[in-house]
Design an enzyme around this catalytic site. Sequence first.
Site, PDB file in Angstrom:
ATOM      1  N   HIS A   1      37.683  -0.541 -46.459  1.00 28.90           N
ATOM      2  CA  HIS A   1      36.736   0.537 -46.155  1.00 28.90           C
ATOM      3  C   HIS A   1      37.489   1.684 -45.466  1.00 28.90           C
ATOM      4  O   HIS A   1      37.330   2.858 -45.825  1.00 28.90           O
ATOM      5  CB  HIS A   1      35.623  -0.005 -45.248  1.00 28.90           C
ATOM      6  N   ASN A   2      38.337   1.337 -44.511  1.00 26.42           N
ATOM      7  CA  ASN A   2      39.076   2.376 -43.799  1.00 26.42           C
ATOM      8  C   ASN A   2      40.108   3.048 -44.706  1.00 26.42           C
ATOM      9  O   ASN A   2      40.346   4.250 -44.592  1.00 26.42           O
ATOM     10  CB  ASN A   2      39.753   1.794 -42.560  1.00 26.42           C
TER      11      ASN A   2
ATOM     12  N   GLU B   1      38.261   5.444 -46.560  1.00 29.12           N
ATOM     13  CA  GLU B   1      37.936   6.530 -45.606  1.00 29.12           C
ATOM     14  C   GLU B   1      39.125   7.511 -45.496  1.00 29.12           C
ATOM     15  O   GLU B   1      38.944   8.731 -45.527  1.00 29.12           O
ATOM     16  CB  GLU B   1      37.620   5.879 -44.255  1.00 29.12           C
TER      17      GLU B   1
ATOM     18  N   LYS C   1      36.673  -4.574 -44.297  1.00 33.53           N
ATOM     19  CA  LYS C   1      36.620  -3.433 -43.367  1.00 33.53           C
ATOM     20  C   LYS C   1      37.912  -2.616 -43.453  1.00 33.53           C
ATOM     21  O   LYS C   1      37.894  -1.388 -43.393  1.00 33.53           O
ATOM     22  CB  LYS C   1      36.400  -3.920 -41.922  1.00 33.53           C
TER      23      LYS C   1
ATOM     24  N   LEU D   1      33.310  -2.512 -23.457  1.00 41.70           N
ATOM     25  CA  LEU D   1      32.170  -1.574 -23.467  1.00 41.70           C
ATOM     26  C   LEU D   1      32.623  -0.118 -23.561  1.00 41.70           C
ATOM     27  O   LEU D   1      32.076   0.763 -22.891  1.00 41.70           O
ATOM     28  CB  LEU D   1      31.296  -1.794 -22.217  1.00 41.70           C
TER      29      LEU D   1
ATOM     30  N   GLY E   1      31.527  -0.886 -28.232  1.00 38.34           N
ATOM     31  CA  GLY E   1      30.903  -2.053 -27.609  1.00 38.34           C
ATOM     32  C   GLY E   1      29.647  -1.690 -26.844  1.00 38.34           C
ATOM     33  O   GLY E   1      28.626  -2.400 -26.920  1.00 38.34           O
TER      34      GLY E   1
ATOM     35  N   SER F   1      31.447  -0.698 -39.063  1.00 35.68           N
ATOM     36  CA  SER F   1      31.744   0.724 -39.279  1.00 35.68           C
ATOM     37  C   SER F   1      30.523   1.582 -38.996  1.00 35.68           C
ATOM     38  O   SER F   1      29.395   1.158 -39.199  1.00 35.68           O
ATOM     39  CB  SER F   1      32.204   0.973 -40.716  1.00 35.68           C
TER      40      SER F   1
HETATM   41  N1  LIG Z   1      35.830   4.204 -32.290  1.00 36.56           N
HETATM   42  C1  LIG Z   1      35.393   3.973 -33.524  1.00 36.56           C
HETATM   43  O1  LIG Z   1      34.840   4.861 -34.214  1.00 36.56           O
HETATM   44  C2  LIG Z   1      35.528   2.611 -34.129  1.00 36.56           C
HETATM   45  C3  LIG Z   1      36.276   1.620 -33.520  1.00 36.56           C
HETATM   46  N2  LIG Z   1      36.350   0.374 -34.074  1.00 36.56           N
HETATM   47  C4  LIG Z   1      37.085  -0.696 -33.413  1.00 36.56           C
HETATM   48  O2  LIG Z   1      36.268  -1.209 -32.354  1.00 36.56           O
HETATM   49  C5  LIG Z   1      37.075  -1.621 -31.257  1.00 36.56           C
HETATM   50  C6  LIG Z   1      36.641  -0.857 -30.019  1.00 36.56           C
HETATM   51  O3  LIG Z   1      36.814   0.521 -30.263  1.00 36.56           O
HETATM   52  P1  LIG Z   1      36.448   1.630 -29.171  1.00 36.56           P
HETATM   53  O4  LIG Z   1      35.107   1.370 -28.641  1.00 36.56           O
HETATM   54  O5  LIG Z   1      36.759   2.944 -29.817  1.00 36.56           O
HETATM   55  O6  LIG Z   1      37.436   1.329 -27.981  1.00 36.56           O
HETATM   56  P2  LIG Z   1      39.035   1.339 -27.871  1.00 36.56           P
HETATM   57  O7  LIG Z   1      39.653   0.895 -29.140  1.00 36.56           O
HETATM   58  O8  LIG Z   1      39.455   2.624 -27.286  1.00 36.56           O
HETATM   59  O9  LIG Z   1      39.260   0.166 -26.774  1.00 36.56           O
HETATM   60  C7  LIG Z   1      38.826   0.320 -25.465  1.00 36.56           C
HETATM   61  C8  LIG Z   1      38.255  -0.985 -24.943  1.00 36.56           C
HETATM   62  O10 LIG Z   1      39.237  -2.035 -25.016  1.00 36.56           O
HETATM   63  C9  LIG Z   1      39.355  -2.614 -23.714  1.00 36.56           C
HETATM   64  N3  LIG Z   1      40.684  -3.157 -23.547  1.00 36.56           N
HETATM   65  C10 LIG Z   1      41.864  -2.583 -23.845  1.00 36.56           C
HETATM   66  N4  LIG Z   1      42.879  -3.405 -23.558  1.00 36.56           N
HETATM   67  C11 LIG Z   1      42.334  -4.535 -23.055  1.00 36.56           C
HETATM   68  C12 LIG Z   1      42.859  -5.759 -22.580  1.00 36.56           C
HETATM   69  N5  LIG Z   1      44.180  -6.008 -22.590  1.00 36.56           N
HETATM   70  N6  LIG Z   1      42.006  -6.698 -22.128  1.00 36.56           N
HETATM   71  C13 LIG Z   1      40.674  -6.477 -22.137  1.00 36.56           C
HETATM   72  N7  LIG Z   1      40.116  -5.339 -22.574  1.00 36.56           N
HETATM   73  C14 LIG Z   1      40.931  -4.380 -23.038  1.00 36.56           C
HETATM   74  C15 LIG Z   1      39.057  -1.475 -22.793  1.00 36.56           C
HETATM   75  O11 LIG Z   1      38.800  -1.920 -21.514  1.00 36.56           O
HETATM   76  P3  LIG Z   1      39.010  -0.936 -20.245  1.00 36.56           P
HETATM   77  O12 LIG Z   1      37.771  -0.085 -20.187  1.00 36.56           O
HETATM   78  O13 LIG Z   1      39.147  -1.855 -19.103  1.00 36.56           O
HETATM   79  O14 LIG Z   1      40.231  -0.137 -20.507  1.00 36.56           O
HETATM   80  C16 LIG Z   1      37.863  -0.872 -23.482  1.00 36.56           C
HETATM   81  O15 LIG Z   1      36.703  -1.621 -23.284  1.00 36.56           O
HETATM   82  C17 LIG Z   1      38.512  -1.371 -31.672  1.00 36.56           C
HETATM   83  O16 LIG Z   1      39.029  -2.545 -32.234  1.00 36.56           O
HETATM   84  C18 LIG Z   1      38.383  -0.290 -32.739  1.00 36.56           C
HETATM   85  O17 LIG Z   1      39.457  -0.308 -33.648  1.00 36.56           O
HETATM   86  C19 LIG Z   1      35.674   0.057 -35.216  1.00 36.56           C
HETATM   87  C20 LIG Z   1      34.918   0.993 -35.856  1.00 36.56           C
HETATM   88  C21 LIG Z   1      34.806   2.349 -35.387  1.00 36.56           C
HETATM   89  O1  LIG Z   2      37.196   2.066 -38.069  1.00 34.97           O
HETATM   90  C1  LIG Z   2      36.855   3.222 -37.954  1.00 34.97           C
HETATM   91  C2  LIG Z   2      35.742   3.784 -38.746  1.00 34.97           C
HETATM   92  O2  LIG Z   2      35.336   2.950 -39.730  1.00 34.97           O
HETATM   93  C3  LIG Z   2      37.602   4.119 -37.022  1.00 34.97           C
HETATM   94  O3  LIG Z   2      36.955   5.313 -36.872  1.00 34.97           O
HETATM   95  C4  LIG Z   2      39.001   4.210 -37.515  1.00 34.97           C
HETATM   96  O4  LIG Z   2      39.761   3.362 -36.658  1.00 34.97           O
HETATM   97  C5  LIG Z   2      39.613   5.552 -37.432  1.00 34.97           C
HETATM   98  O5  LIG Z   2      40.910   5.365 -37.896  1.00 34.97           O
HETATM   99  P1  LIG Z   2      42.110   6.334 -37.571  1.00 34.97           P
HETATM  100  O6  LIG Z   2      42.075   6.554 -36.064  1.00 34.97           O
HETATM  101  O7  LIG Z   2      43.304   5.613 -38.043  1.00 34.97           O
HETATM  102  O8  LIG Z   2      41.800   7.599 -38.329  1.00 34.97           O
END
Ligand SMILES: NC(=O)C1=CN([C@@H]2O[C@H](COP(=O)(O)OP(=O)(O)OC[C@H]3O[C@@H](n4cnc5c(N)ncnc54)[C@H](OP(=O)(O)O)[C@@H]3O)[C@@H](O)[C@H]2O)C=CC1
Ligand SMILES: O=C(CO)[C@H](O)[C@H](O)COP(=O)(O)O
Length: 478
Positions: free
Chosen positions: A188-189, A192, A185, A13, A17, A131
């Site tokens: 896509h990145n 990006e 995806k 979350l 999430g 995304s």
């Molecule tokens: N941020 C963005 O713009 C985008 C991100 N994504 C992808 O979505 C996913 C989530 O991204 P984002 O929301 O940014 O969060 P992060 O990638 O920063 O991940 C943080 C989350 O992962 C959990 N976590 C980390 N390690 C573990 C573990 N060993 N076991 C269980 N939970 C764990 C954390 O839990 P805790 O709180 O306990 O540390 C927290 O909920 C990633 O795969 C990312 O690449 C995709 C599109 C866009």
């Molecule tokens: O998936 C995404 C958007 O579509 C994330 O924003 C992406 O992980 C960003 O990549 P980076 O941190 O390598 O610039």
Amino acid sequence: MSSAPAQIAVTGLAVMGRNLARNLARNGFRVAVHNRSQGRTDALIEEFGHEGEFTAAADLPALVESLETPRKIIIMVKAGEPTDAVIDELVPLLDEGDIVVDAGNAHFADTRRREDALKAKGLHFVGAGVSGGEEGALNGPSIMPGGSTFAYAALEPMLTKIAAHVNGESCCVHVGPDGAGHFVKMLHNGIEYADMQLIAEAYDLLRHVLGLSAPEIADVFRDWNSGDLESFLIEITAEVLSQVDESTGGPFVDVVLDQAEQKGTGRWTVQVALDLGIPVSGMAEAVFARSLSGDVVRREAAAGVLPGPAGKVSVDRDAFIEDVRHALYSSKLVAYAQGFDAIRAASEQYGWNIDLGAMATIWRGGCIIRARFLDRIKEAYDRDANLPSLLVDDYFKEAVANGQEAWRRVVGVAAAAGVPAPGFSASLSYYDGLRAERLPAALIQGLRDLFGAHTYHRVDREGAFHLDWSGDRKEHDA
Ligand SMILES: NC(=O)C1=CN([C@@H]2O[C@H](COP(=O)(O)OP(=O)(O)OC[C@H]3O[C@@H](n4cnc5c(N)ncnc54)[C@H](OP(=O)(O)O)[C@@H]3O)[C@@H](O)[C@H]2O)C=CC1
Ligand SMILES: O=C(CO)[C@H](O)[C@H](O)COP(=O)(O)O
């Protein structure tokens, strides 16, 4: 909070999430939520619990327990080992027919491996690219699910509803089996990365060749956003360049350290494209430019030490801005052409049967690379589903024909002014390489045959040949 069994669960979350869970709840689905550290779960319920029917779970067994069957569980955690750790903890708690969705970023090879492993246990695994960042996850992302048609059918009503919609169409379609969704995806990145690099080069040229200020360049981008270049990234570029730093009163962009970070999806794209034998030079230059920006040791050794051009380059302000607009648009087309080429090649290699036009459709809304011209890409694939390259479609051919002289001038000015423009110049070289009737690859073949007897083919006869370079220099069948 809900007492009825939840219809879907989200574990992980953080920004993505949490907002995906809220999006599901706002759309009327009963959602169970869990995070490794309880604080995020509590915060979600406290701040947003009123938005829909949530069930908070303190651990994964409680999360699984709260769901109707077959269970549908979305994992949205840090990519890589954390995803495997969650899967390993989750799988023993599940029953045959349950569906596990990895909606984080994942290397498609990991997705294929995970799907195989779960299939062996009677579970469904769906690698779904998402995304749109924080805002998209909440209000409608672009969703790229892979996996079996059976698993997708079970998820479709929810995923298509929470995805962005453009002209009434959902920005979510089933991409194809196993790793197809995460592959798309990843591409896509990659696009990006290329897009952002090209935007950064345009900014740099306007700043250093024309001497425009950040707010003046913001106005240029604002203007560009009302034409063919209209896109989310152009829009937010204007926003970032307009931002004033509170502590210095100067442009925000000037106080940000000039070292671009990367989490890995751009690098994966380039590595995979190398294996597929597909040139993605715009994306590769974008990854390398980020690496160079972060190479502090060598940059410090060279900055102000290595000489650049002696004089200043003088250009007409308005004409140069227009030239840069053309260079940006044409280079961007190359990035998309290369990206779709990589998707086509992977689809052929892995038997995914990906509908390329549909990929352009689901990128039109919600995602980071959403752009007006994605409609044009869809139209191009509607005209010819087997288009060899987007660049040979009539519409894009004409767009580049209109801009190519300007593009060449910009690359020339960048070189003369000593402003790095690896994205613009690599994209132009790809374009010229693609359209060349004859390439110097013939000479490379000759060299390979001379030093290593690697053989060559002829333009006028079938077969492989070798020349006896150290003997009589006669040609032999190889
Ligand atoms: N941020 C963005 O713009 C985008 C991100 N994504 C992808 O979505 C996913 C989530 O991204 P984002 O929301 O940014 O969060 P992060 O990638 O920063 O991940 C943080 C989350 O992962 C959990 N976590 C980390 N390690 C573990 C573990 N060993 N076991 C269980 N939970 C764990 C954390 O839990 P805790 O709180 O306990 O540390 C927290 O909920 C990633 O795969 C990312 O690449 C995709 C599109 C866009
Ligand atoms: O998936 C995404 C958007 O579509 C994330 O924003 C992406 O992980 C960003 O990549 P980076 O941190 O390598 O610039």
